[in-house]
Design an enzyme around this catalytic site. Structure first.
Site, short mmCIF file in Angstrom:
data_model
loop_
_atom_site.label_atom_id
_atom_site.label_comp_id
_atom_site.label_asym_id
_atom_site.label_seq_id
_atom_site.Cartn_x
_atom_site.Cartn_y
_atom_site.Cartn_z
N CYS A 1 18.74 -13.78 40.19
CA CYS A 1 19.39 -14.24 38.97
C CYS A 1 18.50 -13.99 37.76
O CYS A 1 17.40 -13.46 37.86
CB CYS A 1 19.69 -15.73 39.07
SG CYS A 1 20.59 -16.19 40.58
N ILE B 1 23.55 -14.45 46.54
CA ILE B 1 23.04 -13.91 47.80
C ILE B 1 23.25 -14.90 48.94
O ILE B 1 23.71 -14.55 50.02
CB ILE B 1 21.53 -13.58 47.67
CG1 ILE B 1 21.27 -12.62 46.51
CG2 ILE B 1 21.00 -13.02 48.98
CD1 ILE B 1 21.85 -11.24 46.67
N ASN C 1 15.80 -18.53 39.95
CA ASN C 1 15.85 -17.09 40.19
C ASN C 1 14.96 -16.81 41.39
O ASN C 1 13.75 -17.03 41.33
CB ASN C 1 15.35 -16.33 38.96
CG ASN C 1 15.13 -14.85 39.26
OD1 ASN C 1 15.79 -14.27 40.10
ND2 ASN C 1 14.18 -14.24 38.55
N GLU D 1 14.59 -16.47 45.99
CA GLU D 1 15.06 -16.87 47.32
C GLU D 1 14.05 -17.80 47.96
O GLU D 1 12.84 -17.60 47.87
CB GLU D 1 15.25 -15.63 48.22
CG GLU D 1 16.23 -14.60 47.69
CD GLU D 1 17.67 -15.08 47.67
OE1 GLU D 1 17.94 -16.16 48.21
OE2 GLU D 1 18.51 -14.35 47.12
N ASP E 1 20.18 -22.51 48.93
CA ASP E 1 18.76 -22.83 48.89
C ASP E 1 18.39 -23.51 47.58
O ASP E 1 17.44 -24.29 47.52
CB ASP E 1 17.91 -21.58 49.10
CG ASP E 1 18.24 -20.44 48.15
OD1 ASP E 1 19.34 -20.46 47.55
OD2 ASP E 1 17.42 -19.51 48.01
N SER F 1 11.57 -4.00 51.47
CA SER F 1 10.64 -2.93 51.10
C SER F 1 9.27 -3.19 51.71
O SER F 1 8.97 -4.28 52.17
CB SER F 1 10.52 -2.82 49.57
OG SER F 1 9.54 -3.71 49.07
N GLY F 2 8.42 -2.17 51.66
CA GLY F 2 7.06 -2.27 52.20
C GLY F 2 6.02 -2.59 51.15
O GLY F 2 4.81 -2.44 51.42
#
Length: 630
Positions: A2, A53, A76, A78, A101, A366-367
């Site tokens: 967000c 999400i 904003n 997770e 959450d 992603s890594g």
């Protein structure tokens, strides 16, 4: 994922800022295109724009109030381990009205205060308002994955996810000349400073508490740092360490698979993204993976390796093959979206990858973080070799004058090798801290001093000293990795990923930045990670049996945008006749026109060296300057 913004006015009613708050929210639309909301009470206004999400229903919309109406949150990020804490709240008899959450985070704050931050595994920037006490609590995640900028003066405290939203409040715009000096060296501006005076980035692992005109800042987390002597006392066995890394990273990936919307993974063909993909593929039937290739730049194309991994893991793989024209097509879009000068040109490719990936999924793994954590950059092996120099290293050092006889650039294997040898040889004559700083930058202090008309040495020296304070303290390479985590990762890599993904409404999750994994890896000896031959030793050894052998023991390839070609062709008029035009430079009174002229001449010569990279940094700043000050 967000966008958030808000204001705490020390003098005026919040409703007097209604239009400004709404305009600020509108500026954050790309971060949350699905819905938005505002909240006003006495002297505090909050705004939120949402990319749903987890719990995509309206029950989780924000600003979000607790059942009593006393507390309001805008969030904003997770909170990946929220379910276990949700169950604890329910057992305590707390009535929850959503599956989000966000609500769990709010109630943890209500029941436990600031200490609840230690329980959150995730990435975030959020604000919680207590209307009874009239306090505002603002916090940022441990590593700075999500941004939070703020402005304060005697009348107000304003915050937002992006600077462009802050500007909607009509704040003073004044160039921070020391930040510009740093930018011209590094291609980015390290936190907590920004390109504007009085605009700060909240440091990762910190929170603010605002009450009336008082603003209190505290650090709730920092990466543990140990000397090599202390680490030896831990007596950690290499094989045991591999097993622990496997366990922690697997847990991190599994935790980050939670989503109520489609999820996939970036797959570059390198070790880091391949490991994340391999672990993620265990927890879904058909993982979607995405990679980009470079049709016109075969030196940097790694799609063959990505394909090997995708085939072995049986992922649903998609490749986006880019031409230089494709990269050029997003150039001005990227420049327009950027709030402060940022000259990492690989952002162009990431922008396209994010845009194309978003057509298939809303979340991508992603890594990012592995190179800084485990020692994956070429400079890490080079640093090891200098600190453990032998005959070969000293031969390179004494051969330094000969490297000046050959062309140097990043655009071919030969010229890049010469460039690297020259940087290595010069680095051997510097202290550990000066070598680190030199290798992080694209221009030396001597070069910037010639270019820059303004004298910012005092402020600059203090900032630089603070950044480099841990170099040489651990008696191993962990000091370099620790500094990279705070400088390169936080201010370049994560900023780039956040900007380019959120411009395209894509959430990117970084399993290597689970704090449990980071804490553990920094308890390991540096020789577990880097030696003379290659970096990320223990990471590669840990997951060797689940990945194709072909992706091991090959040179690390960054990506270089064909800047030199553009500057000599498509961008020549923009650079020479507008952004770096002599009359404009003279009127601007920031740069030395003579030095600018020398750089332009070097760019057009047969041996351009680093001129393209330096002119790119200048052009990005000039484009930004015209947008905000002309």
């Amino acid at each position: 994922m967000c966008g958030i913004t808000g204001i705490f006015s020390f003098q005026n009613e919040a409703l007097s800022f209604k239009t400004k708050v709404e305009n600020a929210v509108a500026k954050l639309h790309n971060r949350g295109p699905e819905n938005s909301g505002t909240y006003f009470h006495n002297h505090v206004a909050l705004g939120h724009t949402r990319l749903a999400i987890i719990d995509v229903t309206n029950a989780a919309s924000q600003p979000f109030n607790d059942n009593s109406g006393r507390y309001t949150i805008i969030f904003n990020g997770e909170f990946f381990n929220f379910k276990e804490h949700r169950e604890e709240l329910l057992k305590k008899g707390i009535q929850l009205k959503s599956q989000s959450d966000t609500e769990v985070l709010l109630y943890l704050y209500i029941t436990e205060g600031a200490s609840f931050l230690e329980k959150i595994n995730g990435f975030f920037a959020f604000a919680i308002y207590d209307k009874e006490e009239e306090t505002l609590f603002v916090a940022r995640d441990r590593f700075g994955v999500k941004p939070l900028v703020y402005y304060k003066d005697d009348e107000q405290f304003i915050f937002a996810s992006e600077i462009k939203a802050l500007l909607e409040y009509g704040i003073n715009k004044e160039l921070d000349e020391t930040s510009l000096y740093q930018y011209l060296q590094l291609n980015y501006i390290p936190a907590p400073n920004s390109i504007f005076k009085n605009v700060c980035k909240l440091k990762p692992g910190n929170f603010l508490k605002i009450k009336g005109g008082n603003i209190e800042q505290k650090e709730y987390y920092k990466i543990p740092i140990h000397s090599e002597t202390e680490i030896k006392k831990f007596n950690i066995n290499y094989d045991d360490a591999k097993n622990k890394i496997h366990e922690l990273l697997d847990n991190s990936v599994k935790l980050r698979m939670i989503s109520d919307v489609p999820l996939g993974a970036f797959l570059s063909g390198g070790i880091d993204s391949s490991i994340v993909t391999a672990l993620a593929s265990r927890y879904t039937d058909k993982l979607k993976t995405f990679s980009i290739g470079y049709k016109d730049e075969p030196l940097f194309d790694e799609t063959r390796y990505a394909r090997l991994v995708a085939n072995k893991l049986k992922t649903e793989h998609t490749e986006f093959i880019l031409t230089n024209d494709d990269l050029f097509s997003v150039l001005f879009n990227v420049l327009d979206y950027t709030d402060e000068p940022f000259a990492d040109s690989s952002a162009l490719a990431l922008n396209i990858l994010s845009k194309q990936t978003r057509k298939h999924v809303t979340v991508a793994l992603s890594g990012d973080g592995a190179d800084e954590l485990f020692g994956g950059y070429n400079k890490h092996c080079a640093e090891y070799r200098i600190r453990n120099a032998g005959i070969t290293e000293n031969f390179i050092k004494f051969s330094e004058p000969s490297y000046q006889l050959f062309p140097q650039s990043r655009n071919s294997k030969f010229t890049n090798t010469i460039r690297q040898l020259d940087r290595f040889a010069k680095g051997m004559n510097l202290s550990d801290s000066e070598r680190y700083w030199n290798w992080c930058g694209f221009a030396s202090e001597k070069e910037i001093d010639k270019l820059f008309l303004l004298n910012q040495k005092e402020n600059y020296s203090e900032r630089k000293k603070n950044i480099l304070k841990y170099i040489s303290q651990t008696k191993g390479l962990n000091d370099v990795l620790y500094t990279d985590m705070h400088l390169v990762l936080q201010n370049d890599m994560l900023v780039k990923v956040d900007m380019m993904s959120m411009e395209n409404s894509l959430e990117v999750r970084t399993p290597f930045l689970d704090f449990n994994l980071v804490n553990y890896v920094f308890s390991l000896p540096s020789e577990f990670k880097v030696d003379k031959s290659f970096g990320k030793k223990i990471l590669q050894d840990t997951f060797r049996n689940i990945l194709p052998e072909e992706i091991y023991h090959r040179n690390k390839h960054g990506f270089e945008v064909p800047l030199l070609k553009w500057f000599r062709n498509e961008l020549k008029s923009l650079i020479f006749d507008e952004l770096l035009e002599e009359k404009f430079i003279t009127q601007q009174n920031i740069f030395n026109p003579t030095e600018i002229s020398l750089l332009k001449n070097k760019l057009l010569s047969n041996n351009p060296g680093d001129a393209a990279a330096r002119i790119w940094a200048l052009a990005v700043f000039q484009y930004w300057w015209k947008k905000y000050f002309v």
